[in-house]
Design an enzyme around this catalytic site. Structure first.
Site, mmCIF file in Angstrom:
data_model
loop_
_atom_site.group_PDB
_atom_site.id
_atom_site.type_symbol
_atom_site.label_atom_id
_atom_site.label_comp_id
_atom_site.label_asym_id
_atom_site.label_seq_id
_atom_site.Cartn_x
_atom_site.Cartn_y
_atom_site.Cartn_z
ATOM 1 N N ASP A 205 24.001 68.227 42.289
ATOM 2 C CA ASP A 205 24.371 69.181 41.250
ATOM 3 C C ASP A 205 23.201 70.107 40.945
ATOM 4 O O ASP A 205 22.039 69.754 41.173
ATOM 5 C CB ASP A 205 24.771 68.448 39.974
ATOM 6 C CG ASP A 205 26.026 67.624 40.141
ATOM 7 O OD1 ASP A 205 26.811 67.914 41.062
ATOM 8 O OD2 ASP A 205 26.219 66.684 39.341
ATOM 9 N N GLU B 283 33.460 67.821 43.047
ATOM 10 C CA GLU B 283 32.055 67.878 42.623
ATOM 11 C C GLU B 283 31.922 68.582 41.277
ATOM 12 O O GLU B 283 32.349 69.722 41.101
ATOM 13 C CB GLU B 283 31.215 68.595 43.667
ATOM 14 C CG GLU B 283 29.724 68.487 43.427
ATOM 15 C CD GLU B 283 29.177 67.077 43.659
ATOM 16 O OE1 GLU B 283 28.392 66.618 42.804
ATOM 17 O OE2 GLU B 283 29.526 66.452 44.671
ATOM 18 N N THR B 284 31.320 67.878 40.321
ATOM 19 C CA THR B 284 31.164 68.395 38.970
ATOM 20 C C THR B 284 29.744 68.135 38.487
ATOM 21 O O THR B 284 29.028 67.303 39.052
ATOM 22 C CB THR B 284 32.187 67.739 38.016
ATOM 23 O OG1 THR B 284 32.184 68.416 36.752
ATOM 24 C CG2 THR B 284 31.860 66.278 37.770
ATOM 25 N N ASN C 269 27.309 66.348 36.820
ATOM 26 C CA ASN C 269 27.100 65.074 36.129
ATOM 27 C C ASN C 269 25.862 64.328 36.614
ATOM 28 O O ASN C 269 25.585 63.224 36.134
ATOM 29 C CB ASN C 269 28.334 64.167 36.254
ATOM 30 C CG ASN C 269 28.713 63.878 37.690
ATOM 31 O OD1 ASN C 269 27.907 64.017 38.614
ATOM 32 N ND2 ASN C 269 29.954 63.479 37.904
ATOM 33 N N ASP D 135 32.983 64.112 44.488
ATOM 34 C CA ASP D 135 31.727 64.025 43.748
ATOM 35 C C ASP D 135 30.836 62.933 44.331
ATOM 36 O O ASP D 135 31.230 61.773 44.431
ATOM 37 C CB ASP D 135 32.008 63.742 42.270
ATOM 38 C CG ASP D 135 30.787 63.989 41.411
ATOM 39 O OD1 ASP D 135 29.882 63.147 41.444
ATOM 40 O OD2 ASP D 135 30.722 65.034 40.736
ATOM 41 N N ASP E 255 44.889 70.861 35.248
ATOM 42 C CA ASP E 255 44.303 71.104 33.939
ATOM 43 C C ASP E 255 44.607 72.531 33.485
ATOM 44 O O ASP E 255 44.499 73.484 34.274
ATOM 45 C CB ASP E 255 42.793 70.890 34.033
ATOM 46 C CG ASP E 255 42.076 71.153 32.728
ATOM 47 O OD1 ASP E 255 42.293 70.386 31.783
ATOM 48 O OD2 ASP E 255 41.301 72.129 32.672
ATOM 49 N N GLU F 78 49.539 70.496 32.939
ATOM 50 C CA GLU F 78 49.192 70.490 31.523
ATOM 51 C C GLU F 78 49.628 71.866 31.025
ATOM 52 O O GLU F 78 48.959 72.872 31.307
ATOM 53 C CB GLU F 78 47.695 70.288 31.316
ATOM 54 C CG GLU F 78 47.317 70.234 29.847
ATOM 55 C CD GLU F 78 45.807 70.104 29.616
ATOM 56 O OE1 GLU F 78 45.415 69.435 28.649
ATOM 57 O OE2 GLU F 78 45.028 70.685 30.399
ATOM 58 N N ASP G 15 42.208 62.788 26.628
ATOM 59 C CA ASP G 15 41.948 63.891 25.712
ATOM 60 C C ASP G 15 42.485 63.535 24.329
ATOM 61 O O ASP G 15 43.583 63.917 23.964
ATOM 62 C CB ASP G 15 42.632 65.142 26.264
ATOM 63 C CG ASP G 15 42.175 66.406 25.592
ATOM 64 O OD1 ASP G 15 41.370 66.326 24.664
ATOM 65 O OD2 ASP G 15 42.626 67.485 26.014
#
Length: 776
Positions: A154, A255-256, A258, A285, A401, A461, A536
């Protein structure tokens, strides 16, 4: 998705000049973007899209972080906005790269044309950080390939917590990001199988939402090195199968940001646990992999999928195509400073929706910039990414999302305040527009048929921020939707009696599949994704144990910013001295029964099966801590609740009458007043009525049993008079969620049901509880 900070105002939009026409829709990855070996693995071809670049150079590295490049190669235009170069593997090895090949791009364009005297950290050639057309080229920022199949690390990580190195603007534009930037990793195609995909109809699924890391991070039954990994998650397939779950839905695994989560121990500093800040749409990720070598995360993810498939469990992914980790401009008063990791430095106006003057970004996400989902190239990336995860990685379905952003019909270069497709400016949800991304996805992929078979399960969503983005019930046929109204109205029925008007008609509609939302568009009950709680917000236990959110508490349960103030939660009178823990468990049993006995597709949150708590935190997006990690050492009450949940799920799976493929007819479902009389309009229209019962004619739906459910929403007991069961049968009790029935046998095993009686039998039901009977 909840966001830590919501922008105070969304920005307006106007015509974008100078944007080239988009290419027509084409086959999946018809541009062959990304980096790939040839059949002999003698050459690697690198292909990247940029409609506005004037020069792109490939940089190759021997490691993902902390080293200078080993070689560079200039790409050539290959047509249709694609730039390409083919590099012999022998040349790469001669440059000193003998292991994995790491790579990135530097790009020049109209706002920063190439100058022969440019060098890393130089301002040579610079004209502006952003020009009139929205270009944001900066050759000092090494760019991650949007089609990279793995990412080295990251941007922020244990070795670098300085995000300024990736920024534009006067203070940062000459800071070179090369040694810090995430690099793509060139992969040899994996040979790891993902097993045989289940073909089960969605109506027969029970979905379990969980975080890959949180699933096993503190599971002592798993070897320490595998906890919190894809490998570890695969080891839990038998656990989910035993619970009765048929589909596992992972919070974002692309991949985020974190890697910095553990930099400051026992602190929420720099933490992004949920994962809704995507850096690349193809890469699993790396932090969640036990095998972090090149190709390791990919193969390990595939092996995890195989483990679930071998257990008959589908694998769903939560995907975030509405925004990226690059966000928007850093402030609303300075258009020059923005983060540049990837898309923005390659083709800002293609990948993001710009506002008036093309200096800022339109935002319906709370993160700063809408992904430009009406643009064909941006859509191609979405479609290509979905295809990769479905075909190569073995994924069975996707939860989108803030999916309303993918229904946006506004586009750079095509919107004005009076434009037909954008009457509200830069955002307009339009499910009737065949070119919006949600319809493109339907064209490109086969949606699983109602009766089951091959295809994808698609979940929206159905909301975002601002404009006409709240679209529950507004998606086209082929899409299922998270039913937030199901959650809200049933929480209200349980927790808000006396505080607001409760409509038993809405509860009845929820129990029977929410036809008011989905029938008119040609959809079915199973297109309603029924949930009481998800990541959430509050957990199931907290919905019935908390009077409001408590997000400011100390680590590990906080602090967290943001979060809704509309929870419809209640501690069942505990704090007032009128309730007890047994009342909270009753309420939780009733809530889970709502979820599992209603027509639709039930979705539960990981940990609900044992009454996991976040101590009233309703926005724990930033807590990579024991609070968010599931635990498997339970109290007696938790073990009893697990048994209840397990048997409740098994009951649903055993009775097709609860899983209708189409809407119940009048002969299949009958509603009753507590008196035993059929509920009429006078009863439905009286908002003082808080008790309702219904009987499902099981044989008419292929079920060997008929089913009777009574819900008493009153705080005191109500007597229900039972209708006639099918000829030759009587009613037997399967469960009563009342306090008196708290314990290990709240929900009895098949064959152990208690005889109640036949037509006219009366049954006293305690307040705020549910009764379940079957005929036999």
């Amino acid at each position: 998705m909840k966001c830590p900070k919501i922008l105070a105002a969304l920005l307006g939009c106007a015509v974008l000049a100078g944007v080239p026409a988009m290419p027509a829709h084409a086959a999946i990855n018809s541009m062959s973007l990304g980096a790939s070996y040839d059949a002999q693995q003698a050459n690697i071809t690198f292909r990247v899209y940029s409609s506005q670049a004037t020069r792109i150079v490939l940089y190759l590295y021997s490691a993902g972080y902390g080293v200078q490049e080993s070689a560079t190669y200039t790409l050539s235009p290959a047509g249709s906005g694609v730039w390409a170069v083919t590099v012999p593997v022998s040349s790469i090895k001669a440059a000193g790269i003998t292991g994995a090949v790491y790579y990135g791009y530097r790009a020049w364009g109209p706002n920063w044309p190439y100058a022969s005297n440019w060098g890393k950290g130089s301002q040579a050639g610079f004209v502006s950080d952003v020009d009139a057309n929205g270009d944001r080229f900066n050759p000092n920022k090494l760019l991650l390939d949007p089609y990279a199949q793995e990412v080295s690390q990251d941007p922020l990580n244990p070795s670098n917590q300085n995000g300024n190195v990736f920024a534009s603007g006067a203070s940062y534009r000459t800071t070179d990001s090369g040694i810090y930037a995430p690099k793509g990793v060139v992969l040899v195609p994996s040979t790891q199988s993902t097993g045989t995909k289940p073909t089960r109809a969605q109506k027969d699924d029970v979905i379990y939402e969980v975080h890959v890391r949180g699933f096993t991070e503190q599971d002592t039954s798993i070897p320490a090195q595998y906890r919190g990994t894809y490998y570890g998650a695969g080891l839990k397939a038998s656990y989910l199968a035993s619970l009765g779950v048929t589909a596992v839905e992972f919070l974002p695994v692309q991949e985020t940001q974190n890697d910095a989560n553990d930099v400051v121990p026992n602190s929420d500093a720099n933490q992004n646990y949920w994962g809704y800040m995507t850096e690349n749409y193809f890469s699993p990720d790396r932090r969640y992999a036990y095998n972090k070598a090149a190709g390791g995360p990919t193969a390990e993810f595939q092996a995890m999928v195989q483990a679930f498939h071998n257990a008959g469990i589908k694998v769903y992914m939560d995907v975030v195509y509405n925004h990226t980790a690059e966000g928007g401009t850093w402030t609303s008063s300075d258009p020059t400073t923005a983060t540049i990791y990837s898309w923005r430095g390659l083709d800002n106006a293609t990948y993001y929706e710009l506002t008036s003057g093309n200096q800022y970004f339109y935002d319906n996400t709370g993160i700063g910039a809408n992904f430009n989902t009406y643009n064909t190239v941006a859509q191609n990336l979405i479609v290509d990414s979905l295809a990769y995860w479905a075909n190569t990685m073995g994924v069975d379905g996707f939860r989108f999302d803030l999916a309303s952003v993918l229904g946006n019909s506004c586009l750079n270069g095509a919107y004005t305040a009076s434009a037909p497709n954008c009457p509200n400016g830069g955002y307009n949800f339009d499910a009737a527009d065949s070119n919006v991304a949600i319809n493109r996805i339907l064209r490109e992929f086969t949606v699983r048929p109602a009766a089951g078979g091959s295809g994808l399960d698609l979940f929206a969503e159905p909301w975002a921020i601002g404009g006409n983005s709240y679209q529950l019930g507004g998606f086209p046929q082929g899409w299922s939707e998270w039913n937030g109204l199901f959650r809200d109205s049933l929480r209200q029925a349980q927790n808000e009696l006396g505080s607001m008007t409760i409509y038993v008609t809405q509860d009845a509609n929820d129990f029977s599949g929410s036809s008011n939302l989905f029938q008119s568009s040609g959809r079915s009950p199973w297109n309603s994704i029924n949930f009481i709680d998800v990541h959430d917000g509050m957990t199931l236990k907290d919905v019935y144990s908390c009077n409001g959110a408590n997000n400011s508490q100390a680590w590990p349960y906080g602090p967290s910013d943001g979060g809704t103030s509309t929870n419809y939660s209640w501690d069942q009178g505990m704090s007032a001295g009128t309730g007890a823990a047994v009342d909270q468990r009753r309420a939780a049993r009733t809530g889970m029964a709502f979820e599992m006995l209603s027509a639709g597709t039930p979705l539960m949150q990981g940990g609900d099966e044992y009454l996991r708590t976040l101590q009233c935190n309703n926005n724990a997006y930033n807590l990579d801590s024991s609070a968010n990690w599931l635990t498997y050492s339970w109290t007696t009450d938790q073990s009893n609740f697990y048994t209840f949940a397990q048997r409740l799920i098994a009951f649903r799976k055993a009775h097709p009458a609860l899983r209708p493929s189409s809407w119940y007819s009048g002969s299949q479902l009958t509603w009753y007043q507590p008196s035993g009389a059929v509920a009429d309009s006078n009863y439905w229209n009286n908002t003082s009525n808080y008790a309702i019962a219904y009987a499902i004619n099981g044989p008419s739906l292929g079920d060997s049993n008929s089913i009777y459910v009574a819900y008493n929403g009153w705080s005191s007991s109500v007597t229900f008079t039972l209708p006639a069961p099918p000829s030759g049968t009587q009613w037997y009790r399967v469960t009563d969620t009342c306090d008196w029935n708290d314990g290990a046998s709240t929900f009895v095993a098949p064959g152990s049901e208690t005889l109640i009686g036949g037509a006219g039998t009366t049954y006293g039901q305690c307040g705020q509880s549910l009764l379940l009977l079957i005929s036999k």
